[in-house]
Design a protein around this motif. Structure first.
Motif, PDB file in Angstrom:
ATOM      1  N   VAL A 257      48.436  33.329  41.057  1.00 18.20           N
ATOM      2  CA  VAL A 257      47.369  34.159  40.499  1.00 18.20           C
ATOM      3  C   VAL A 257      46.579  34.831  41.629  1.00 18.20           C
ATOM      4  CG1 VAL A 257      45.734  32.213  40.426  1.00 18.20           C
ATOM      5  CG2 VAL A 257      45.394  34.142  38.871  1.00 18.20           C
ATOM      6  N   LEU A 258      46.058  36.042  41.344  1.00 15.85           N
ATOM      7  CA  LEU A 258      45.092  36.685  42.235  1.00 15.85           C
ATOM      8  C   LEU A 258      43.704  36.437  41.668  1.00 15.85           C
ATOM      9  CD1 LEU A 258      46.564  40.186  43.235  1.00 15.85           C
ATOM     10  CD2 LEU A 258      46.517  38.065  44.545  1.00 15.85           C
ATOM     11  N   HIS A 259      42.714  36.343  42.570  1.00 17.56           N
ATOM     12  CA  HIS A 259      41.375  35.922  42.176  1.00 17.56           C
ATOM     13  C   HIS A 259      40.335  36.737  42.936  1.00 17.56           C
ATOM     14  CE1 HIS A 259      37.893  33.089  43.018  1.00 17.56           C
ATOM     15  NE2 HIS A 259      37.864  33.206  41.711  1.00 17.56           N
ATOM     16  N   CYS A 260      39.293  37.217  42.215  1.00 19.21           N
ATOM     17  CA  CYS A 260      38.199  37.943  42.854  1.00 19.21           C
ATOM     18  C   CYS A 260      37.103  36.957  43.232  1.00 19.21           C
ATOM     19  CB  CYS A 260      37.638  39.010  41.914  1.00 19.21           C
ATOM     20  SG  CYS A 260      36.161  39.832  42.568  1.00 19.21           S
ATOM     21  N   VAL A 261      36.745  36.926  44.495  1.00 17.47           N
ATOM     22  CA  VAL A 261      35.735  35.989  44.999  1.00 17.47           C
ATOM     23  C   VAL A 261      34.361  36.303  44.421  1.00 17.47           C
ATOM     24  CG1 VAL A 261      34.563  35.160  47.074  1.00 17.47           C
ATOM     25  CG2 VAL A 261      37.023  35.568  47.123  1.00 17.47           C
ATOM     26  N   ASP A 262      34.081  37.588  44.190  1.00 22.65           N
ATOM     27  CA  ASP A 262      32.729  37.984  43.776  1.00 22.65           C
ATOM     28  C   ASP A 262      32.444  37.724  42.297  1.00 22.65           C
ATOM     29  OD1 ASP A 262      32.213  38.732  46.323  1.00 22.65           O
ATOM     30  OD2 ASP A 262      32.503  40.884  46.014  1.00 22.65           O
TER      31      ASP A 262
ATOM     32  N   CYS B 183      54.223  39.040  34.852  1.00 23.49           N
ATOM     33  CA  CYS B 183      54.140  37.904  33.931  1.00 23.49           C
ATOM     34  C   CYS B 183      55.533  37.320  33.759  1.00 23.49           C
ATOM     35  CB  CYS B 183      53.582  38.353  32.579  1.00 23.49           C
ATOM     36  SG  CYS B 183      53.511  37.010  31.372  1.00 23.49           S
ATOM     37  N   HIS B 184      55.662  36.032  34.032  1.00 16.12           N
ATOM     38  CA  HIS B 184      56.967  35.386  33.909  1.00 16.12           C
ATOM     39  C   HIS B 184      57.282  34.986  32.475  1.00 16.12           C
ATOM     40  CE1 HIS B 184      57.073  34.182  38.460  1.00 16.12           C
ATOM     41  NE2 HIS B 184      57.141  35.472  38.255  1.00 16.12           N
ATOM     42  N   HIS B 185      56.383  35.311  31.540  1.00 18.23           N
ATOM     43  CA  HIS B 185      56.620  34.985  30.127  1.00 18.23           C
ATOM     44  C   HIS B 185      57.054  36.201  29.323  1.00 18.23           C
ATOM     45  CE1 HIS B 185      55.026  30.903  30.573  1.00 18.23           C
ATOM     46  NE2 HIS B 185      54.150  31.443  31.385  1.00 18.23           N
ATOM     47  N   CYS B 186      56.348  37.333  29.486  1.00 13.88           N
ATOM     48  CA  CYS B 186      56.712  38.529  28.712  1.00 13.88           C
ATOM     49  C   CYS B 186      57.304  39.629  29.584  1.00 13.88           C
ATOM     50  CB  CYS B 186      55.502  39.069  27.956  1.00 13.88           C
ATOM     51  SG  CYS B 186      54.258  39.877  29.009  1.00 13.88           S
ATOM     52  N   GLY B 187      57.205  39.486  30.918  1.00 12.68           N
ATOM     53  CA  GLY B 187      57.789  40.475  31.821  1.00 12.68           C
ATOM     54  C   GLY B 187      56.883  41.640  32.162  1.00 12.68           C
ATOM     55  N   PHE B 188      55.662  41.687  31.606  1.00 12.06           N
ATOM     56  CA  PHE B 188      54.747  42.798  31.874  1.00 12.06           C
ATOM     57  C   PHE B 188      54.434  42.852  33.372  1.00 12.06           C
ATOM     58  CE2 PHE B 188      50.377  44.534  32.169  1.00 12.06           C
ATOM     59  CZ  PHE B 188      50.615  45.780  31.616  1.00 12.06           C
ATOM     60  N   THR B 189      54.569  44.045  33.962  1.00 11.16           N
ATOM     61  CA  THR B 189      54.425  44.212  35.408  1.00 11.16           C
ATOM     62  C   THR B 189      53.489  45.377  35.711  1.00 11.16           C
ATOM     63  OG1 THR B 189      56.687  43.397  35.728  1.00 11.16           O
ATOM     64  CG2 THR B 189      55.695  44.575  37.576  1.00 11.16           C
ATOM     65  N   VAL B 190      52.578  45.182  36.656  1.00 11.18           N
ATOM     66  CA  VAL B 190      51.703  46.259  37.133  1.00 11.18           C
ATOM     67  C   VAL B 190      51.631  46.190  38.655  1.00 11.18           C
ATOM     68  CG1 VAL B 190      50.277  46.342  35.028  1.00 11.18           C
ATOM     69  CG2 VAL B 190      49.628  44.816  36.904  1.00 11.18           C
ATOM     70  N   ARG B 191      51.180  47.285  39.269  1.00 11.42           N
ATOM     71  CA  ARG B 191      50.974  47.283  40.711  1.00 11.42           C
ATOM     72  C   ARG B 191      49.746  46.442  41.052  1.00 11.42           C
ATOM     73  NH1 ARG B 191      54.917  48.452  43.658  1.00 11.42           N
ATOM     74  NH2 ARG B 191      53.547  49.153  45.351  1.00 11.42           N
ATOM     75  N   VAL B 192      49.746  45.840  42.232  1.00 10.70           N
ATOM     76  CA  VAL B 192      48.598  45.048  42.671  1.00 10.70           C
ATOM     77  C   VAL B 192      47.408  45.976  42.908  1.00 10.70           C
ATOM     78  CG1 VAL B 192      47.692  43.610  44.532  1.00 10.70           C
ATOM     79  CG2 VAL B 192      50.020  43.251  43.713  1.00 10.70           C
ATOM     80  N   PRO B 193      46.254  45.676  42.302  1.00 10.53           N
ATOM     81  CA  PRO B 193      45.089  46.553  42.501  1.00 10.53           C
ATOM     82  C   PRO B 193      44.521  46.412  43.920  1.00 10.53           C
ATOM     83  CG  PRO B 193      44.468  44.611  41.240  1.00 10.53           C
ATOM     84  CD  PRO B 193      45.959  44.548  41.410  1.00 10.53           C
ATOM     85  N   HIS B 194      43.958  47.518  44.442  1.00  5.86           N
ATOM     86  CA  HIS B 194      43.315  47.466  45.766  1.00  5.86           C
ATOM     87  C   HIS B 194      41.914  46.868  45.675  1.00  5.86           C
ATOM     88  CE1 HIS B 194      46.519  49.691  47.718  1.00  5.86           C
ATOM     89  NE2 HIS B 194      46.463  50.590  46.736  1.00  5.86           N
TER      90      HIS B 194
ATOM     91  N   THR C 287      37.401  44.500  37.606  1.00  8.83           N
ATOM     92  CA  THR C 287      36.163  44.243  36.873  1.00  8.83           C
ATOM     93  C   THR C 287      34.924  44.707  37.637  1.00  8.83           C
ATOM     94  OG1 THR C 287      37.158  42.325  35.774  1.00  8.83           O
ATOM     95  CG2 THR C 287      34.757  42.454  35.769  1.00  8.83           C
ATOM     96  N   CYS C 288      34.814  44.298  38.926  1.00  7.41           N
ATOM     97  CA  CYS C 288      33.591  44.601  39.660  1.00  7.41           C
ATOM     98  C   CYS C 288      33.796  45.558  40.838  1.00  7.41           C
ATOM     99  CB  CYS C 288      32.936  43.313  40.169  1.00  7.41           C
ATOM    100  SG  CYS C 288      33.850  42.505  41.506  1.00  7.41           S
ATOM    101  N   GLY C 289      35.064  45.878  41.132  1.00  7.03           N
ATOM    102  CA  GLY C 289      35.330  46.816  42.220  1.00  7.03           C
ATOM    103  C   GLY C 289      35.352  46.208  43.601  1.00  7.03           C
ATOM    104  N   SER C 290      35.137  44.918  43.722  1.00 11.91           N
ATOM    105  CA  SER C 290      35.114  44.274  45.042  1.00 11.91           C
ATOM    106  C   SER C 290      36.513  44.305  45.667  1.00 11.91           C
ATOM    107  CB  SER C 290      34.649  42.815  44.892  1.00 11.91           C
ATOM    108  OG  SER C 290      34.888  42.107  46.091  1.00 11.91           O
ATOM    109  N   PRO C 291      36.596  44.552  46.968  1.00 12.25           N
ATOM    110  CA  PRO C 291      37.899  44.508  47.641  1.00 12.25           C
ATOM    111  C   PRO C 291      38.318  43.077  48.022  1.00 12.25           C
ATOM    112  CG  PRO C 291      36.207  45.166  49.200  1.00 12.25           C
ATOM    113  CD  PRO C 291      35.514  45.005  47.877  1.00 12.25           C
ATOM    114  N   ASP C 292      37.427  42.115  47.751  1.00  7.89           N
ATOM    115  CA  ASP C 292      37.654  40.739  48.205  1.00  7.89           C
ATOM    116  C   ASP C 292      38.507  39.973  47.170  1.00  7.89           C
ATOM    117  OD1 ASP C 292      37.540  38.617  49.861  1.00  7.89           O
ATOM    118  OD2 ASP C 292      35.428  38.125  49.528  1.00  7.89           O
ATOM    119  N   ILE C 293      39.796  40.324  47.114  1.00  8.35           N
ATOM    120  CA  ILE C 293      40.721  39.681  46.171  1.00  8.35           C
ATOM    121  C   ILE C 293      41.656  38.774  46.961  1.00  8.35           C
ATOM    122  CG2 ILE C 293      42.518  40.049  44.440  1.00  8.35           C
ATOM    123  CD1 ILE C 293      41.404  42.784  43.927  1.00  8.35           C
ATOM    124  N   HIS C 294      41.792  37.531  46.498  1.00  8.07           N
ATOM    125  CA  HIS C 294      42.606  36.562  47.243  1.00  8.07           C
ATOM    126  C   HIS C 294      43.701  35.964  46.369  1.00  8.07           C
ATOM    127  CE1 HIS C 294      40.093  36.477  50.829  1.00  8.07           C
ATOM    128  NE2 HIS C 294      39.042  36.485  50.028  1.00  8.07           N
TER     129      HIS C 294
END
Length: 708
Positions: free
Chosen positions: A389-394, A419-430, A434-441
């Motif tokens: 999972v990716l997670h926003c610190v803020d 998603c390993h269940h339904c296969g839905f795929t998107v590009r990783v956000p920069h 939700t809040c626009g913070s670049p601090d994603i881990h």
């Protein structure tokens, strides 16, 4: 029905499950057709494949005004499917609560379902490889005393057999010898050999072809699995059905292969959950192999270093308290070929390691030493991707799937969230959506991250030839392309890889000769699962993984160091790891079976699940509650011996915007559970069509479920 068509043929078809159509439909034909004949028949606006089935009403008069549609054509050139095959299909449909035609047609090759009679006739006219007895003698490998004892027991007893042999004890050679003796004794005999996964078939096929093709011809060995093209599957199926193929190798679907001369069934790695189908008819190929062997007079040989607890219990020897014992005969092969030692298990207490450490210092040092000596290591993590999972610190945002109650997994290689269940795929956000913070881990670890970190940690480590250490990864993501898995395994076998990182794909069945260290880096998750089978699966996986190390006794003797299995855990004293340290499957099984018996769990009780998929969780559970109430109101047969538990959401309760709920049924009597399920089917069907349950999408029954 006209005078020119005086015969009625009952035909099994794959009709839609919601249609309410019975198991067999009647068609007119101008001659009596033997049961098992393959025919093309009209169904609605289509023409479909059907199988003429057994019936007492092969001729007769229809009611006044009634007419029958005529059979469109007979697939000439394909012999009728025999009675043992039809009995197997009928039993499967009855036991696993599915329609007869659904099971029968799913058991046939897809291309056979699409070919018209004239197309099939052209196909059959093509020259095919034949299995000819070329007369070359087979060069037999000398058996060890344990292998010879097992072989002799299999020859002299009816079975079924459980071959309990440690990893590297030579179970495959016992299979080969039993198949050989059976084929040589009977010129019409056939053998079925099953493995749990497609990736294990190429190396097994290579061994069987090299052993038997010189003696019985190039077409004597065929494969059957879903990784083959439709023409390949049809060719193999026809060879088995005609008796040309003497040996069929395959995955779970091969249990339905038409084998008129079947005399021996081998189920390798019989404990593996992959033998249980998880879509459509949820059958267990291992259990059907036992049933088919008994019905068709074929011997059945189950093999494993870590048998399922059901098979272990069924092979218990007689005791004064239990004079009959189990139904299977247990054969024991505890020693490795060539006096090779089993891997020494070393546990690393991760409570004593730096926080967030992926690789403990002792494990990293051990891998480094192996690389420097030219040996190979294997690192196991049963989670693919870079991070779960990716997670926003803020703001706390997580990469949840919008269509499922699960996270989208971060895949760094192609910068996607998947998603390993339904296969839905998107590009990783920069930035955080939700809040626009670049601090994603990234949180957590997958095999992709493990490969990257190991490569960085070993970048200054040299092999004996002076080159840098090479790390490779094998999982479902790296083996999508055709031939990718074979190419990657070839690199490992050729010594081009120093450290192999992967999921459970690499832990089973592979005969790696130069791996001397195996490490499980994060196995603790299964210790505290709500699924009562989780410890059994974890123990089997770790034992199988440990068995990849030190398989070549001569190589190990030359290296002069013991093979090792490292386990990084926060619970080093857990009973699973204690039994693993001693390679003591028997103690582990005894402890697990004692707990299961006290809790009245399988194999001391029998279970079934009914699952409902609906647009809302309320609709899914409402359907199950209504069907339960109707079952009680009707006082269905068997209900007095069946416990119906309340419906609950599945662990992943929403997949592809569909809500999922299930309810468990349990009974000390298999017969009572089956009586109840058979009587409950019409009620479930009626409840499904009730206007109150409009949100229901589908429901299904899973008999003897493996995951709850």
């Amino acid at each position: 029905m006209s005078a020119s068509s005086p015969f009625i043929a009952p035909v099994a078809l794959h009709t839609p499950s919601h249609s309410g159509v019975g198991d067999l439909l009647s068609y007119a034909c101008d001659r009596p057709l033997p049961p098992g004949t393959l025919v093309r028949v009209p169904l609605g606006n289509r023409e479909v494949l059907g199988v003429v089935w057994d019936s007492d009403a092969a001729t007769g008069e229809l009611p006044d005004g009634a007419t029958l549609r005529a059979i469109g054509g007979v697939l000439e050139g394909v012999a009728p499917l025999d009675l043992p095959w039809r009995r197997l299909v009928a039993f499967t449909a009855r036991y696993y609560q599915r329609a007869l035609g659904e099971v029968a047609l799913a058991a046939l090759p897809p291309q056979l379902r699409d070919l018209k009679p004239e197309q099939l006739a052209r196909r059959l006219r093509r020259p095919a490889l034949t299995a000819d007895d070329s007369g070359n003698a087979i060069e037999n490998i000398a058996l060890t005393a344990e292998q010879e004892s097992a072989r002799a027991q299999i020859v002299s007893n009816p079975g079924p057999f459980l071959l309990f042999g440690s990893t590297g004890s030579g179970k495959t050679e016992v299979y080969l010898r039993c198949v050989q003796e059976m084929l040589e004794a009977d010129p019409t005999a056939q053998a079925l050999v099953m493995v749990p996964e497609i990736n294990l078939t190429p190396q097994l096929e290579e061994r069987f072809v090299s052993r038997f093709a010189p003696r019985f011809g190039a077409g004597a060995v065929v494969s059957l699995h879903s990784g083959m093209t439709n023409p390949q599957r049809l060719k193999s199926w026809l060879a088995a059905h005609s008796g040309t193929a003497r040996i069929v190798l395959g995955t779970r679907m091969a249990v339905f292969a038409s084998l008129p001369g079947l005399k021996l069934i081998v189920v390798d790695e019989e404990h593996d959950p992959s033998y249980k189908q998880q879509e459509g008819a949820r059958y267990s190929a291992r259990d059907l192999a036992i049933w088919r062997g008994r019905e068709q007079g074929a011997k059945v040989l189950l093999g494993s270093a870590t048998p399922s607890l059901e098979s272990w219990h069924a092979s218990r020897p007689p005791t004064p308290e239990d004079p009959e014992g189990g139904r299977y005969l247990r054969l024991h092969m505890p020693s490795r070929i060539g006096a090779g030692a089993l891997a020494r298990v070393r546990r690393v207490d991760m409570n004593q390691q730096p926080r967030r450490a992926v690789f403990s210092a002792p494990l990293l040092q051990a891998i480094t030493e192996r690389v420097a000596r030219g040996e190979q290591s294997m690192v196991l993590l049963n989670r693919r991707g870079y991070a779960p999972v990716l997670h926003c610190v803020d703001c706390g945002w997580k990469s949840d799937c919008p269509h499922c109650s699960a996270h989208q997994v971060f895949h760094k290689t192609d910068r996607t969230l998947r998603c390993h269940h339904c296969g839905f795929t998107v590009r990783v956000p920069h930035h955080c959506p939700t809040c626009g913070s670049p601090d994603i881990h990234a949180m957590g670890r997958g095999t992709e991250q493990l490969e990257e970190q190991l490569a960085a940690l070993l970048r200054n480590v040299q092999r004996p030839d002076g080159n840098a250490a090479r790390v490779a990864r094998i999982d479902a993501d790296t083996t999508k392309a055709k031939g990718a898995l074979e190419a990657q395994l070839a690199q490992v076998h050729a010594g081009e890889v120093d450290v192999l990182v992967g999921t459970q794909m690499i832990a089973k069945g592979h005969d790696f000769r130069r791996i001397t260290l195996v490490a499980a880096v994060q196995p603790d998750g299964a210790l505290f699962s709500s699924d009562f089978r989780a410890p059994e699966r974890l123990f089997a996986l770790l034992m199988q993984a440990a068995g990849r190390a030190g398989r070549d006794a001569a190589y190990m003797a030359a290296q002069g160091t013991p093979c090792e299995m490292w386990v990084q855990t926060f619970h080093p004293q857990h009973a699973v790891y204690e039994a693993l340290r001693r390679h003591d499957y028997e103690a582990f099984a005894a402890q697990q079976l004692k707990e299961r018996e006290e809790a009245a769990m399988p194999p001391f009780a029998y279970q079934a699940l009914v699952r409902a998929d609906a647009r809302t969780q309320e609709a899914a559970q409402g359907f199950l509650q209504a069907a339960t109430a109707a079952a009680h109101a009707a006082a269905l047969p068997g209900l007095e011996a069946v416990t119906l538990f309340p419906p609950v959401p599945l662990t992943i309760q929403r997949v592809a915007n569909v809500e999922r709920a299930q309810m468990l049924m349990e009974s000390p009597s298999r017969a009572a559970l089956q009586r109840f399920l058979a009587a409950w089917q019409p009620i479930l069907q009626t409840t499904r069509h009730n206007r109150e349950h409009k949100g229901l999408i589908r429901w299904l029954v899973d008999v003897d479920p493996l995951t709850i």
